[in-house]
Enzyme design. Structure first.
Site, PDB file in Angstrom:
ATOM      1  N   ALA A 101       0.837  -1.188   0.000  1.00  0.00           N
ATOM      2  CA  ALA A 101       0.000   0.000   0.000  1.00  0.00           C
ATOM      3  C   ALA A 101       0.880   1.249   0.000  1.00  0.00           C
ATOM      4  O   ALA A 101       2.052   1.205   0.381  1.00  0.00           O
ATOM      5  CB  ALA A 101      -0.916   0.007   1.224  1.00  0.00           C
ATOM      6  N   GLU A 131       3.867  -5.478   7.381  1.00  0.00           N
ATOM      7  CA  GLU A 131       3.204  -4.361   8.051  1.00  0.00           C
ATOM      8  C   GLU A 131       3.628  -4.213   9.506  1.00  0.00           C
ATOM      9  O   GLU A 131       3.617  -3.107  10.052  1.00  0.00           O
ATOM     10  CB  GLU A 131       1.675  -4.532   7.978  1.00  0.00           C
ATOM     11  CG  GLU A 131       1.083  -4.364   6.598  1.00  0.00           C
ATOM     12  CD  GLU A 131       1.057  -5.647   5.786  1.00  0.00           C
ATOM     13  OE1 GLU A 131       0.396  -5.685   4.741  1.00  0.00           O
ATOM     14  OE2 GLU A 131       1.726  -6.638   6.202  1.00  0.00           O
TER      15      GLU A 131
END
Length: 299
Positions: free
Chosen positions: A107, A173
């Site tokens: 992302a 992440e």
């Protein structure tokens, strides 16, 4: 994610701004790639119809300077492209791919770094990413290079993953003080098991294409120069089936991840029975008995 990927590769910032398919088919047809959204131009993806019968849709993620980081605009364009291909009765399968360097490095961190809880929770942040997982058409992810964070999650939304031998997968992440938010904690354990998935999620470590295949995340691995053509051959084969029956088969397999075995077997029988109401089931069986090629009408 893009920033993590750049951390892994100190020279990532020197990547070429332009990346094209290496497939001979697509190199020959590269000029026919269409950039189009509601206003006439996609900014972050390229689309094309390919194949001998022009029945395979291709979506190429196209943010090379950002290693195809998945921004909100890119995902919206991806959804529009899927809508367009699904509305086209001549398309039987969709291939999603990136560049040779990166399928998608995650992302777009710069886009989300300043967001607050009330924004992401109240606005259902990333909810529109799930469109790909709901596609009626069969989807194949062709992964070269990095599929990290959101990139790995998007690949897992596809029905099949073919990987180049330079591909790597990861959910890093945790290194940014957060967790996967687009299916990484849910789809990854179902694909490779709890222990391996937990190791990847908690360490942020990547796995190679070969490891991904061994674990069950990837269907097949090919040399990076060949993987798109191999996927295209599969997509063309799938596209020769009844589009209607393909969607029924997809529903049966996908539901197996969400319901019990007893419920799944019941659903499978009902969908199998439902196929007997279609013209394509009759055509398929008649063609088999008559020793001829079936001519499906998607009805």
């Amino acid at each position: 994610m893009a920033s993590i990927c750049r951390h892994f590769l100190k020279n990532a910032s020197s990547l070429a701004a332009k990346n094209t398919f290496r497939s001979p088919v697509l190199v020959a047809n590269n000029a026919s790639f269409i950039r189009c959204n509601s206003s006439g131009n996609f900014q972050n993806i390229l689309t094309e119809r390919v194949g001998k019968n022009n029945n395979v849709g291709v979506i190429k993620l196209n943010r090379p300077r950002a290693l195809n980081a998945l921004c909100d605009e890119l995902m919206s364009e991806l959804n529009q492209a899927l809508d367009s291909f699904e509305a086209d009765e001549g398309i039987g399968c969709v291939i999603l791919t990136g560049s040779e360097k990166a399928f998608a490095a995650g992302a777009d961190i710069k886009e989300m770094q300043d967001k607050e809880f009330h924004e992401v929770f109240g606005g259902m942040f990333l909810s529109h990413w799930n469109r790909l997982s709901r596609a009626n058409l069969p989807t194949i992810a062709v992964v070269n290079g990095f599929a990290l964070g959101g990139g790995c999650e998007v690949a897992m939304m596809c029905d099949i993953i073919y990987a180049g031998d330079n591909a790597s997968f990861g959910q890093p992440e945790i290194l940014l003080g957060t967790i996967p938010g687009a299916g990484g904690t849910q789809r990854l354990p179902k694909a490779i098991g709890k222990s391996k998935a937990m190791e990847m999620v908690l360490s942020g470590d990547r796995i190679s294409a070969e490891e991904a295949q061994s674990a069950g995340l990837v269907s097949k691995v090919f040399p990076k120069e060949e993987v798109f053509d191999k996927a295209l051959a599969l997509a063309e084969k799938i596209s020769r089936n009844s589009r209607l029956i393909n969607s029924i088969a997809k529903e049966a397999v996908n539901k197996s991840y969400e319901i019990s075995l007893t419920e799944g077997l019941h659903l499978e029988k009902r969908l199998f029975h439902a196929s007997f109401a279609t013209e394509d089931r009759k055509e398929g069986m008649n063609a088999f008995v008559e020793k001829r090629k079936a001519e499906f009408k998607n009805k």
